[in-house]
Design a protein around this motif. Structure first.
Motif, PDB file in Angstrom:
ATOM      1  N   ILE A   1      16.650   9.456  46.833  1.00 52.01           N
ATOM      2  CA  ILE A   1      17.146   8.438  45.919  1.00 52.01           C
ATOM      3  C   ILE A   1      16.872   8.840  44.472  1.00 52.01           C
ATOM      4  CG2 ILE A   1      16.746   6.562  47.591  1.00 52.01           C
ATOM      5  CD1 ILE A   1      14.377   5.841  45.420  1.00 52.01           C
ATOM      6  N   TYR A   2      17.585   8.180  43.569  1.00 56.94           N
ATOM      7  CA  TYR A   2      17.209   8.213  42.151  1.00 56.94           C
ATOM      8  C   TYR A   2      17.537   6.854  41.552  1.00 56.94           C
ATOM      9  CZ  TYR A   2      22.188   9.199  41.082  1.00 56.94           C
ATOM     10  OH  TYR A   2      23.556   9.163  40.987  1.00 56.94           O
ATOM     11  N   SER A   3      16.777   6.474  40.521  1.00 57.16           N
ATOM     12  CA  SER A   3      16.931   5.168  39.890  1.00 57.16           C
ATOM     13  C   SER A   3      17.191   5.265  38.405  1.00 57.16           C
ATOM     14  CB  SER A   3      15.666   4.322  40.127  1.00 57.16           C
ATOM     15  OG  SER A   3      15.418   4.156  41.511  1.00 57.16           O
ATOM     16  N   GLU A   4      17.218   6.472  37.871  1.00 55.63           N
ATOM     17  CA  GLU A   4      17.437   6.662  36.444  1.00 55.63           C
ATOM     18  C   GLU A   4      18.134   7.990  36.245  1.00 55.63           C
ATOM     19  OE1 GLU A   4      13.696   7.040  34.451  1.00 55.63           O
ATOM     20  OE2 GLU A   4      12.825   8.246  36.053  1.00 55.63           O
ATOM     21  N   PRO A   5      18.839   8.137  35.123  1.00 55.07           N
ATOM     22  CA  PRO A   5      19.511   9.412  34.866  1.00 55.07           C
ATOM     23  C   PRO A   5      18.515  10.502  34.526  1.00 55.07           C
ATOM     24  CG  PRO A   5      19.710   7.968  32.958  1.00 55.07           C
ATOM     25  CD  PRO A   5      19.065   7.153  34.046  1.00 55.07           C
ATOM     26  N   GLY A   6      18.937  11.742  34.751  1.00 52.43           N
ATOM     27  CA  GLY A   6      18.057  12.835  34.362  1.00 52.43           C
ATOM     28  C   GLY A   6      18.316  14.105  35.142  1.00 52.43           C
ATOM     29  N   SER A   7      17.391  15.023  35.034  1.00 53.09           N
ATOM     30  CA  SER A   7      17.464  16.298  35.731  1.00 53.09           C
ATOM     31  C   SER A   7      17.222  16.082  37.224  1.00 53.09           C
ATOM     32  CB  SER A   7      16.415  17.249  35.173  1.00 53.09           C
ATOM     33  OG  SER A   7      15.116  16.808  35.555  1.00 53.09           O
ATOM     34  N   ALA A   8      17.240  17.173  37.965  1.00 58.11           N
ATOM     35  CA  ALA A   8      16.982  17.078  39.405  1.00 58.11           C
ATOM     36  C   ALA A   8      15.600  16.515  39.705  1.00 58.11           C
ATOM     37  CB  ALA A   8      17.140  18.446  40.048  1.00 58.11           C
ATOM     38  N   ASP A   9      14.731  16.499  38.718  1.00 57.04           N
ATOM     39  CA  ASP A   9      13.377  15.972  38.911  1.00 57.04           C
ATOM     40  C   ASP A   9      13.361  14.470  39.193  1.00 57.04           C
ATOM     41  OD1 ASP A   9      12.382  18.507  38.449  1.00 57.04           O
ATOM     42  OD2 ASP A   9      11.934  18.138  36.335  1.00 57.04           O
ATOM     43  N   VAL A  10      14.446  13.743  38.884  1.00 56.22           N
ATOM     44  CA  VAL A  10      14.462  12.294  39.137  1.00 56.22           C
ATOM     45  C   VAL A  10      14.719  11.977  40.612  1.00 56.22           C
ATOM     46  CG1 VAL A  10      15.246  11.820  36.797  1.00 56.22           C
ATOM     47  CG2 VAL A  10      16.938  11.929  38.655  1.00 56.22           C
ATOM     48  N   LEU A  11      15.118  12.982  41.387  1.00 58.71           N
ATOM     49  CA  LEU A  11      15.360  12.765  42.817  1.00 58.71           C
ATOM     50  C   LEU A  11      14.029  12.609  43.547  1.00 58.71           C
ATOM     51  CD1 LEU A  11      18.148  15.425  43.393  1.00 58.71           C
ATOM     52  CD2 LEU A  11      18.451  12.956  43.183  1.00 58.71           C
ATOM     53  N   ARG A  12      13.960  11.587  44.407  1.00 55.12           N
ATOM     54  CA  ARG A  12      12.724  11.322  45.156  1.00 55.12           C
ATOM     55  C   ARG A  12      13.016  11.280  46.647  1.00 55.12           C
ATOM     56  NH1 ARG A  12      10.252   6.146  44.056  1.00 55.12           N
ATOM     57  NH2 ARG A  12      12.232   5.359  43.235  1.00 55.12           N
ATOM     58  N   PHE A  13      12.092  11.830  47.416  1.00 56.14           N
ATOM     59  CA  PHE A  13      12.154  11.812  48.877  1.00 56.14           C
ATOM     60  C   PHE A  13      11.356  10.603  49.369  1.00 56.14           C
ATOM     61  CE2 PHE A  13      10.420  13.586  52.998  1.00 56.14           C
ATOM     62  CZ  PHE A  13      11.636  13.545  53.681  1.00 56.14           C
ATOM     63  N   VAL A  14      12.040   9.649  50.043  1.00 60.06           N
ATOM     64  CA  VAL A  14      11.413   8.371  50.369  1.00 60.06           C
ATOM     65  C   VAL A  14      11.731   7.968  51.809  1.00 60.06           C
ATOM     66  CG1 VAL A  14      11.537   7.555  47.977  1.00 60.06           C
ATOM     67  CG2 VAL A  14      13.413   7.045  49.563  1.00 60.06           C
ATOM     68  N   GLU A  15      11.055   6.920  52.250  1.00 60.25           N
ATOM     69  CA  GLU A  15      11.384   6.245  53.506  1.00 60.25           C
ATOM     70  C   GLU A  15      12.058   4.920  53.168  1.00 60.25           C
ATOM     71  OE1 GLU A  15      11.082   6.895  56.749  1.00 60.25           O
ATOM     72  OE2 GLU A  15      10.127   8.872  56.581  1.00 60.25           O
ATOM     73  N   ARG A  16      13.166   4.643  53.834  1.00 60.62           N
ATOM     74  CA  ARG A  16      13.886   3.397  53.643  1.00 60.62           C
ATOM     75  C   ARG A  16      14.282   2.820  54.998  1.00 60.62           C
ATOM     76  NH1 ARG A  16      11.901   3.512  49.444  1.00 60.62           N
ATOM     77  NH2 ARG A  16      12.836   3.408  47.340  1.00 60.62           N
ATOM     78  N   ALA A  17      14.526   1.509  55.027  1.00 60.33           N
ATOM     79  CA  ALA A  17      14.995   0.873  56.261  1.00 60.33           C
ATOM     80  C   ALA A  17      16.394   1.394  56.607  1.00 60.33           C
ATOM     81  CB  ALA A  17      15.038  -0.647  56.079  1.00 60.33           C
ATOM     82  N   VAL A  18      16.668   1.475  57.897  1.00 62.26           N
ATOM     83  CA  VAL A  18      18.002   1.887  58.341  1.00 62.26           C
ATOM     84  C   VAL A  18      18.997   0.797  57.960  1.00 62.26           C
ATOM     85  CG1 VAL A  18      19.444   2.454  60.323  1.00 62.26           C
ATOM     86  CG2 VAL A  18      17.074   3.263  60.223  1.00 62.26           C
ATOM     87  N   PRO A  19      20.065   1.121  57.221  1.00 61.81           N
ATOM     88  CA  PRO A  19      21.010   0.096  56.767  1.00 61.81           C
ATOM     89  C   PRO A  19      21.938  -0.364  57.886  1.00 61.81           C
ATOM     90  CG  PRO A  19      21.774   2.257  56.114  1.00 61.81           C
ATOM     91  CD  PRO A  19      20.422   2.469  56.752  1.00 61.81           C
ATOM     92  N   GLU A  20      22.471  -1.560  57.733  1.00 62.40           N
ATOM     93  CA  GLU A  20      23.426  -2.111  58.691  1.00 62.40           C
ATOM     94  C   GLU A  20      24.824  -2.130  58.071  1.00 62.40           C
ATOM     95  OE1 GLU A  20      22.910  -2.854  61.820  1.00 62.40           O
ATOM     96  OE2 GLU A  20      20.771  -2.362  61.654  1.00 62.40           O
ATOM     97  N   PRO A  21      25.848  -1.739  58.826  1.00 65.58           N
ATOM     98  CA  PRO A  21      27.212  -1.751  58.274  1.00 65.58           C
ATOM     99  C   PRO A  21      27.757  -3.171  58.140  1.00 65.58           C
ATOM    100  CG  PRO A  21      27.257  -1.133  60.584  1.00 65.58           C
ATOM    101  CD  PRO A  21      25.806  -1.224  60.201  1.00 65.58           C
ATOM    102  N   GLY A  22      28.485  -3.410  57.070  1.00 66.61           N
ATOM    103  CA  GLY A  22      29.153  -4.685  56.882  1.00 66.61           C
ATOM    104  C   GLY A  22      30.585  -4.622  57.379  1.00 66.61           C
ATOM    105  N   ALA A  23      31.349  -5.638  57.068  1.00 68.06           N
ATOM    106  CA  ALA A  23      32.746  -5.694  57.505  1.00 68.06           C
ATOM    107  C   ALA A  23      33.515  -4.485  56.962  1.00 68.06           C
ATOM    108  CB  ALA A  23      33.384  -6.983  57.017  1.00 68.06           C
ATOM    109  N   GLY A  24      34.252  -3.819  57.846  1.00 63.33           N
ATOM    110  CA  GLY A  24      35.059  -2.671  57.456  1.00 63.33           C
ATOM    111  C   GLY A  24      34.279  -1.394  57.250  1.00 63.33           C
TER     112      GLY A  24
END
Length: 340
Positions: free
Chosen positions: A5-28
């Motif tokens: 993920i990233y939350s702000e603009p910048g160089s490749a250094d703004v990229l972070r390796f994280v754990e997130r919940a598995v998302p659920e698909p919505g309509a379509g």
């Protein structure tokens, strides 16, 4: 799930390796278990621009994997389907640099069982852009298929790049004679492996004379990656009513144009970007690229003119740096463990 993920603009250094919940698909929507994620220049350019109003973004437009859940209105029979994904993060925060990506169902295309995920992840932006570049000519087809470019001559500028590689493969599949310009013997080898009939080092000799000798009536379509640098060459070899399709500005952002030569040629200069090409053009590209994949016309790998540069998910920042550094070949991120 593991994600980048990233939350702000910048160089490749703004990229972070994280754990997130598995998302659920919505309509379509569908949820794709991503095997391989493809990295394009657009991905690092978007990262440099910022998070586009979203709290965080998982990057990457392209990828390949298997649908494992569908939202309301999507055929449940798609569960278990191998697919290639395009424009996953276009206007959305959920790209393919994660173990799971939720995307609109119409941005996923079935991938034949005998075609690897590497091919699927290398399609998307490069192949769809190449199709658009090859279908904007006044006298040309709006959709590629075998025979659609019979009798035409295509000049693929920068044939060793990902889009140039797809231009060569799709143009040859559609029946064109393909000429490619490159800047080194190694890139010449790659353009030849991709299927170009003729390859010219534009830094040596007089490339316009060589191209004119190969195509005395001129080139029908130029797929151009560096218009500012190559405009004089393009106009010198373009046939009357020919088209220069510009899909990148590697040669600079401003062009000095010989208006009279352009008028005499009745030249068409079409600027190409996938995101605003329109639904009709996009759908035609998806259908044609899918057909070319089924026909085995879009292989990847060094032996096919597109070396693969691989990075594990946790090293996605290094993958971005490779693309920003103009690495030759296709940069891929392995999200799932590779099977030997």
């Amino acid at each position: 799930m593991r994600a980048i993920i990233y939350s702000e603009p910048g160089s490749a250094d703004v990229l972070r390796f994280v754990e997130r919940a598995v998302p659920e698909p919505g309509a379509g929507e569908v949820r794709v278990r991503i095997a391989v994620s493809g990295v394009n220049p657009t991905d690092w350019q978007a990262r440099r621009s910022g998070a586009a109003g979203f709290p965080e973004i998982t990057p990457h437009l392209d990828g390949a994997g298997t649908i494992d859940a569908v939202g309301e209105g999507v055929d449940e029979h798609r569960i278990g389907q191998r697919v290639w994904v395009f424009l996953a993060a276009a206007g959305r925060p959920t790209g393919t640099a994660a173990e799971f990506a939720v995307v609109p169902a119409d941005r996923t295309v079935p991938l034949p069982d005998d075609v690897g995920f590497d091919v699927g992840a290398a399609l998307g932006v490069p192949a769809l852009t190449a199709h658009r570049a090859l279908t904007v000519a006044e006298d040309g087809p709006s959709r590629l298929a075998p025979g659609a470019l019979d009798g035409k001559v295509v000049l693929a500028a920068g044939g060793a790049g990902a889009v140039g590689h797809a231009v060569i493969q799709l143009a040859r599949w559609a029946g064109a004679t393909v000429i490619s310009t490159v800047s080194s013997p190694e890139k010449a080898r790659l353009a030849t492996a991709a299927g170009a009939h003729h390859v010219i080092d534009y830094r040596a000799g007089a490339p316009a004379d060589v191209i004119r000798a190969l195509a005395p009536d001129g080139v029908d379509i130029v797929a151009e990656v560096a218009f500012a640098a190559n405009v004089d060459l393009d106009l010198a070899v373009l046939r009357p009513r020919g088209t220069i399709a510009v899909y990148a500005n590697d040669g600079g952002a401003n062009v000095e144009l010989d208006v009279m030569t352009s008028m005499i040629r009745n030249a068409r200069m079409q600027f190409v970007v996938l995101y605003t090409a329109g639904r009709q053009a996009r759908d035609a590209a998806v259908e044609a690229v899918a057909a070319a994949v089924r026909a085995g016309a879009l292989p990847v790998g060094d032996e096919h003119g597109l070396p693969l540069l691989r990075f594990p998910l946790e090293h996605t920042a290094d993958a971005h740096r490779a693309v920003e550094g103009h690495a030759v070949g296709k940069v891929l991120v392995d999200v799932a463990p590779r099977r030997c």
